[in-house]
Design a protein around this motif. Structure first.
Motif, PDB file in Angstrom:
ATOM      1  N   ASP A  32     133.857 120.306  83.671  1.00  0.00           N
ATOM      2  CA  ASP A  32     133.224 119.005  83.435  1.00  0.00           C
ATOM      3  C   ASP A  32     134.160 118.116  82.631  1.00  0.00           C
ATOM      4  O   ASP A  32     134.755 118.552  81.631  1.00  0.00           O
ATOM      5  CB  ASP A  32     131.914 119.173  82.673  1.00  0.00           C
ATOM      6  N   LYS A  60     125.133 118.679  77.682  1.00  0.00           N
ATOM      7  CA  LYS A  60     126.178 118.319  78.636  1.00  0.00           C
ATOM      8  C   LYS A  60     127.517 118.169  77.909  1.00  0.00           C
ATOM      9  O   LYS A  60     127.575 118.050  76.689  1.00  0.00           O
ATOM     10  CB  LYS A  60     125.819 117.012  79.345  1.00  0.00           C
ATOM     11  N   ALA A  61     128.596 118.153  78.700  1.00  0.00           N
ATOM     12  CA  ALA A  61     129.940 118.079  78.129  1.00  0.00           C
ATOM     13  C   ALA A  61     130.139 116.816  77.307  1.00  0.00           C
ATOM     14  O   ALA A  61     130.858 116.815  76.310  1.00  0.00           O
ATOM     15  CB  ALA A  61     130.990 118.154  79.242  1.00  0.00           C
ATOM     16  N   LYS A  99     128.552 123.506  76.196  1.00  0.00           N
ATOM     17  CA  LYS A  99     129.135 122.396  76.949  1.00  0.00           C
ATOM     18  C   LYS A  99     129.611 121.220  76.101  1.00  0.00           C
ATOM     19  O   LYS A  99     130.631 120.608  76.416  1.00  0.00           O
ATOM     20  CB  LYS A  99     128.147 121.926  78.014  1.00  0.00           C
TER      21      LYS A  99
END
Length: 348
Positions: free
Chosen positions: A32, A141-142, A194
């Motif tokens: 990602d 999330k990243a 992440k």
């Protein structure tokens, strides 16, 4: 695989599972990207622990042009212990530190997709809950940001490695390894997740072995002004060195706080409330630890936002001033490829 010096699969990496063709293994992995610059490094380590040269490539992502792009989220996980099972360890404001920082980050909701904030205080601060806290990040999330915070007592054991422990609610000082949380246990929250933007704040102090002159300054200075050290011995009766006990090597690096090897581990910025050999203070004037007080006042000051670099400088300078030089926050691990910002919020 590293992206901006953050290990995608944690410090241990991922086991190679690949197809062999001749003398070459072939495998693929999805990575990602985050908004802006992405420095991607790939390497392999053999069974003897020898790492090959890293292959490096750089990519830039303009997230605003990506279909389905979602604004990043902010995660805050705070641990603070003021009331211990052993009442002789009690503090006043460590639990409040964790809760007060949660209040500040909650006010940043309009600047993020979502703000997810969690606090564990007093009897809820256990080894089990520290381990479980990682599950709170399963949907992160990243491009998201994580702030991990701990407040309370910190201690290095008497081993040659001077292993660092954060004292949980039910810590038995005679059984640190079985009841307290060592640094690796806490750092595991930051491993293999992440979010690439990770800030680890530590408002604890080292109460193992410190220099004699540090003890004298702490006793004469901090104690006389009502400052209480977050040391198991309050900074006055600190663990004494004996003539036949040599000074451990880690004490030579007095600019450091945690003496574990943090190089390229979680990729997080680790910001500690004091240097090695110093004490970390709280007092009634601020109703917070000095370190936490200056984080809060910096995030609630004038201006629209502040980047992590300026946050570190402001907090360091502020704590040094109010402690009259007795406490000097320090960055134990930095990441020059990760320089994110926080929005300023109202102090009301």
């Amino acid at each position: 695989i590293y992206v901006n010096d953050v290990p995608v699969y944690g410090s241990a990496g991922a086991q190679v599972t690949a197809a062999l063709s001749g003398d070459t293994y072939y495998m693929s992995s999805d990575v990602d990207l985050i908004s802006g610059d992405n420095k991607i490094e790939v390497s392999c380590t053999d069974v003897k622990g020898i790492e090959g040269y890293r292959a490096v490539t750089k990519l830039r992502l303009n997230a605003g042009r990506v279909d389905g792009y979602k604004a990043p989220d902010l995660y805050y996980i705070g641990f603070g212990v003021s009331k211990y099972k052993d009442p002789g360890l009690n503090l006043k404001y460590a639990d409040k530190d964790a809760s007060d920082l949660k209040t500040v980050f909650d006010k940043m909701k309009k600047n993020y997709g979502n703000v997810y904030s969690y606090t564990f205080t007093n009897e809820a601060v256990t080894r089990e809950n520290i381990i479980k806290a990682k599950t709170l990040l399963e949907n992160a999330k990243a491009n998201d940001t994580l702030v991990l915070f701990i407040a309370g007592h910190g201690v290095h054991d008497d081993s040659p490695e001077a292993k660092y422990y954060y004292l949980t609610y039910n810590t038995d000082l005679n059984n640190l390894s079985g009841t307290a949380a060592d640094f690796e246990l806490i750092e595991d929250i930051l491993q293999g997740i992440k979010p690439r933007q990770k800030l680890f704040l530590m408002d604890t102090c080292e109460s193992g072995e410190v220099d004699d002159d540090t003890v004298q300054v702490a006793a004469a200075g901090g104690g006389s002004r009502g400052m209480v050290a977050r040391s198991i011995n309050r900074g006055i009766e600190v663990v004494k060195k004996t003539a036949d006990k040599p000074k451990r090597n880690y004490l030579n690096d007095t600019n450091r706080y945690i003496y574990n090897n943090l190089s390229r581990r979680s990729g997080a910025i680790v910001f500690s409330s004091c240097r090695g050999g110093e004490l970390s203070y709280e007092d009634d004037k601020y109703a917070n630890g000095f370190f936490t007080e200056k984080i809060i006042s910096t995030l609630t000051g004038s201006g629209e936002q502040i980047n992590v670099g300026d946050l570190k400088k402001s907090v360091s300078d502020g704590v040094r001033d109010i402690s009259l030089g007795l406490q000097n926050p320090t960055v134990d691990r930095d990441n020059i490829y990760v320089n994110f910002s926080f929005p300023k919020v109202s102090g009301n």
